[in-house]
Write a protein that holds these residues in place. Structure first.
Motif, PDB file in Angstrom:
ATOM      1  N   ALA A  89      95.722  69.750  17.731  1.00 51.02           N
ATOM      2  CA  ALA A  89      96.613  68.869  18.495  1.00 51.02           C
ATOM      3  C   ALA A  89      96.559  69.141  19.996  1.00 51.02           C
ATOM      4  O   ALA A  89      96.381  68.215  20.787  1.00 51.02           O
ATOM      5  CB  ALA A  89      98.043  68.969  17.977  1.00 51.02           C
ATOM      6  N   PRO A  90      96.717  70.407  20.445  1.00 51.77           N
ATOM      7  CA  PRO A  90      96.635  70.651  21.887  1.00 51.77           C
ATOM      8  C   PRO A  90      95.264  70.349  22.476  1.00 51.77           C
ATOM      9  O   PRO A  90      95.162  69.884  23.610  1.00 51.77           O
ATOM     10  CB  PRO A  90      96.984  72.138  22.023  1.00 51.77           C
ATOM     11  CG  PRO A  90      96.826  72.727  20.676  1.00 51.77           C
ATOM     12  CD  PRO A  90      97.127  71.623  19.715  1.00 51.77           C
ATOM     13  N   THR A 114      94.138  63.102  15.729  1.00 53.13           N
ATOM     14  CA  THR A 114      93.485  61.881  16.197  1.00 53.13           C
ATOM     15  C   THR A 114      94.416  60.682  16.066  1.00 53.13           C
ATOM     16  O   THR A 114      94.503  59.841  16.973  1.00 53.13           O
ATOM     17  CB  THR A 114      92.194  61.629  15.403  1.00 53.13           C
ATOM     18  OG1 THR A 114      91.325  62.753  15.520  1.00 53.13           O
ATOM     19  CG2 THR A 114      91.480  60.383  15.915  1.00 53.13           C
ATOM     20  N   LYS A 115      95.114  60.609  14.955  1.00 59.67           N
ATOM     21  CA  LYS A 115      96.018  59.474  14.737  1.00 59.67           C
ATOM     22  C   LYS A 115      97.115  59.441  15.792  1.00 59.67           C
ATOM     23  O   LYS A 115      97.432  58.379  16.347  1.00 59.67           O
ATOM     24  CB  LYS A 115      96.636  59.556  13.344  1.00 59.67           C
ATOM     25  CG  LYS A 115      97.540  58.377  13.013  1.00 59.67           C
ATOM     26  CD  LYS A 115      98.048  58.451  11.576  1.00 59.67           C
ATOM     27  CE  LYS A 115      98.912  57.235  11.244  1.00 59.67           C
ATOM     28  NZ  LYS A 115      99.391  57.280   9.835  1.00 59.67           N
ATOM     29  N   VAL A 116      97.694  60.593  16.087  1.00 63.12           N
ATOM     30  CA  VAL A 116      98.752  60.666  17.096  1.00 63.12           C
ATOM     31  C   VAL A 116      98.215  60.233  18.459  1.00 63.12           C
ATOM     32  O   VAL A 116      98.823  59.412  19.165  1.00 63.12           O
ATOM     33  CB  VAL A 116      99.327  62.094  17.179  1.00 63.12           C
ATOM     34  CG1 VAL A 116     100.260  62.224  18.384  1.00 63.12           C
ATOM     35  CG2 VAL A 116     100.087  62.433  15.899  1.00 63.12           C
ATOM     36  N   GLN A 133      90.505  58.425   7.584  1.00 61.43           N
ATOM     37  CA  GLN A 133      91.930  58.303   7.304  1.00 61.43           C
ATOM     38  C   GLN A 133      92.705  57.499   8.347  1.00 61.43           C
ATOM     39  O   GLN A 133      93.774  56.975   8.044  1.00 61.43           O
ATOM     40  CB  GLN A 133      92.560  59.702   7.215  1.00 61.43           C
ATOM     41  CG  GLN A 133      91.989  60.579   6.117  1.00 61.43           C
ATOM     42  CD  GLN A 133      92.655  61.936   6.095  1.00 61.43           C
ATOM     43  OE1 GLN A 133      93.751  62.104   5.586  1.00 61.43           O
ATOM     44  NE2 GLN A 133      91.993  62.922   6.669  1.00 61.43           N
ATOM     45  N   VAL A 134      92.192  57.414   9.563  1.00 60.00           N
ATOM     46  CA  VAL A 134      92.942  56.799  10.657  1.00 60.00           C
ATOM     47  C   VAL A 134      92.584  55.315  10.765  1.00 60.00           C
ATOM     48  O   VAL A 134      91.483  54.958  11.189  1.00 60.00           O
ATOM     49  CB  VAL A 134      92.668  57.511  11.992  1.00 60.00           C
ATOM     50  CG1 VAL A 134      93.557  56.908  13.087  1.00 60.00           C
ATOM     51  CG2 VAL A 134      92.915  59.009  11.868  1.00 60.00           C
ATOM     52  N   ASP A 135      93.512  54.458  10.408  1.00 57.67           N
ATOM     53  CA  ASP A 135      93.278  53.015  10.402  1.00 57.67           C
ATOM     54  C   ASP A 135      93.922  52.385  11.627  1.00 57.67           C
ATOM     55  O   ASP A 135      95.045  51.882  11.578  1.00 57.67           O
ATOM     56  CB  ASP A 135      93.830  52.405   9.113  1.00 57.67           C
ATOM     57  CG  ASP A 135      93.518  50.917   8.986  1.00 57.67           C
ATOM     58  OD1 ASP A 135      92.642  50.438   9.736  1.00 57.67           O
ATOM     59  OD2 ASP A 135      94.145  50.247   8.139  1.00 57.67           O
ATOM     60  N   LEU A 136      93.189  52.391  12.740  1.00 59.16           N
ATOM     61  CA  LEU A 136      93.673  51.828  14.002  1.00 59.16           C
ATOM     62  C   LEU A 136      92.536  51.074  14.673  1.00 59.16           C
ATOM     63  O   LEU A 136      91.360  51.430  14.500  1.00 59.16           O
ATOM     64  CB  LEU A 136      94.184  52.940  14.931  1.00 59.16           C
ATOM     65  CG  LEU A 136      95.460  53.672  14.489  1.00 59.16           C
ATOM     66  CD1 LEU A 136      95.704  54.895  15.352  1.00 59.16           C
ATOM     67  CD2 LEU A 136      96.663  52.735  14.548  1.00 59.16           C
ATOM     68  N   PRO A 137      92.828  50.037  15.450  1.00 63.83           N
ATOM     69  CA  PRO A 137      91.772  49.201  16.041  1.00 63.83           C
ATOM     70  C   PRO A 137      90.917  49.898  17.090  1.00 63.83           C
ATOM     71  O   PRO A 137      89.832  49.408  17.414  1.00 63.83           O
ATOM     72  CB  PRO A 137      92.556  48.030  16.665  1.00 63.83           C
ATOM     73  CG  PRO A 137      93.945  48.549  16.857  1.00 63.83           C
ATOM     74  CD  PRO A 137      94.182  49.491  15.728  1.00 63.83           C
TER      75      PRO A 137
END
Length: 360
Positions: A89-90, A114-116, A133-137
């Motif tokens: 995260a950092p 990554t999602k955050v 796992q990350v479903d973002l455009p």
């Protein structure tokens, strides 16, 4: 120029999510795209998982792809290595804060971080390697149907084995690991069916989805003991799956003083870890270097495409490395047999399917 960042103050990472299968498929590049002028503000970045960029495996391959693309484009890049899970995260936050244009996160362990970051920064492009796992455009997935290439590796192992026993083990029991093991075991089974043999597989059972795992991806005594346990079962070809764990398997092979060959994964170990090249029968390849190179090059020209990218035998995203020093030791007919099997997998006459295979 590379700027490594080891620590940064930020919030901790949440627990890992459940890996989902990917819908859709992009064409894997057969070679890196040609370089060219990029926006002077374009800044490609990459963060490793805890295996580090010198893992002789997927972290190293993707890092090399990014650095080569940056060099061709004439731009700087930033890399940040994670030494432990708490760094994800950092480290991700540090790259976002440095205004990276595109950020590659290597491995499923970085999924939550990554999602955050991608949710909070929709104008920044992200690429997840070996994770969907990350479903973002603004997030592109790079994953591989390694069951196909591992099927060829299993057939090879069964053909080469003198004891009639081959084995495999993994780091953690995750789809990105077990997909290799499924393909390997099924390749051995296919060899037995075609040749009327009874080569046994130790370390993994496709039907029960149970087998031997070390619990992480570190090269440590646990990994060595798991490999040694397989060797004690008369295994003479072994395929460790999980980044650096292969290094411990090498130690186990040497300590055993037995004639045991190794099959590598992710990269051609003959090239990435040549010190022990005399042990490598072949390697299951994921073309992460060329894929990363191509995506960075296209993004640098303003052509980022979030369509998922699945490496297969058909698009050369996965494959089997040459036999190198073992070329004179394998059955002279083996390569022709593998070529025929590969064609069968591509045209669908030979079905290779793992519970962990990505949807195409």
């Amino acid at each position: 120029m590379t700027i490594s960042v080891r620590k940064a103050a930020a919030a901790g990472i949440a627990g890992l999510g459940v890996i989902a299968l990917l819908a859709g498929c992009g064409q894997a590049p057969t070679k890196p795209a040609e370089g060219g002028a990029a926006d002077s503000k374009f800044l490609p970045c990459i963060v490793s998982d805890s295996g580090g960029f010198d893992d002789k495996s997927f972290n190293q391959s993707s890092f090399e792809g990014l650095t080569e693309a940056a060099k061709k484009l004439g731009v700087k890049y930033k890399d940040v290595q994670s030494d432990k899970d708490d760094d994800y995260a950092p480290n991700m936050t540090s790259l976002v804060d440095q205004n990276c244009s595109i950020i590659f996160s290597v491995g499923f362990k970085l999924s939550d971080a990554t999602k955050v970051a991608a949710t909070a920064n929709p104008k920044t492009h992200f690429v997840t390697l070996d994770d969907n796992q990350v479903d973002l455009p603004n997030v592109k997935h790079m994953i591989y149907d390694t069951a196909e290439a591992s099927f060829l590796a299993g057939y090879t192992a069964a053909s080469y084995s003198k004891t009639g026993v081959v084995g495999t083990f993994g780091g953690m029991q995750l789809p990105t690991v077990t997909i290799f093991m499924d393909g390997f075991a099924d390749g051995v089974k296919y060899f037995n069916e075609q040749k009327g043999k009874d080569v046994q597989v130790r370390g993994w059972n496709v039907d029960t989805q149970n087998g031997s795992f070390t619990g992480d991806f570190a090269a440590n005594d646990t990994a060595k003991q798991v490999a040694a346990g397989l060797i004690e079962q008369n295994v003479d070809v072994i395929m460790p799956v999980g980044g650096p764990v292969f290094q411990s398997a090498i130690t186990a092979i040497k300590d055993s003083k037995k004639d045991v060959a190794m099959i590598g994964v992710d990269a051609d170990l003959y090239e990435t870890a040549p010190a022990d090249k005399d042990l490598y029968l072949t390697s299951v390849l994921k073309q992460m270097k060329s894929g990363t190179d191509d995506i960075v090059t296209q993004a640098g020209k303003g052509k980022f495409d979030a369509t998922a990218y699945i490496g297969t035998l058909e698009n050369n995203g996965v494959g089997l490395a040459p036999f190198h020093d073992f070329a004179s030791k394998v059955d002279p007919k083996l390569q022709d047999e593998l070529d025929t099997i590969k064609k069968g997998i591509i045209d669908g006459s030979i079905v290779v399917k793992s519970p962990s295979s990505p949807k195409k």
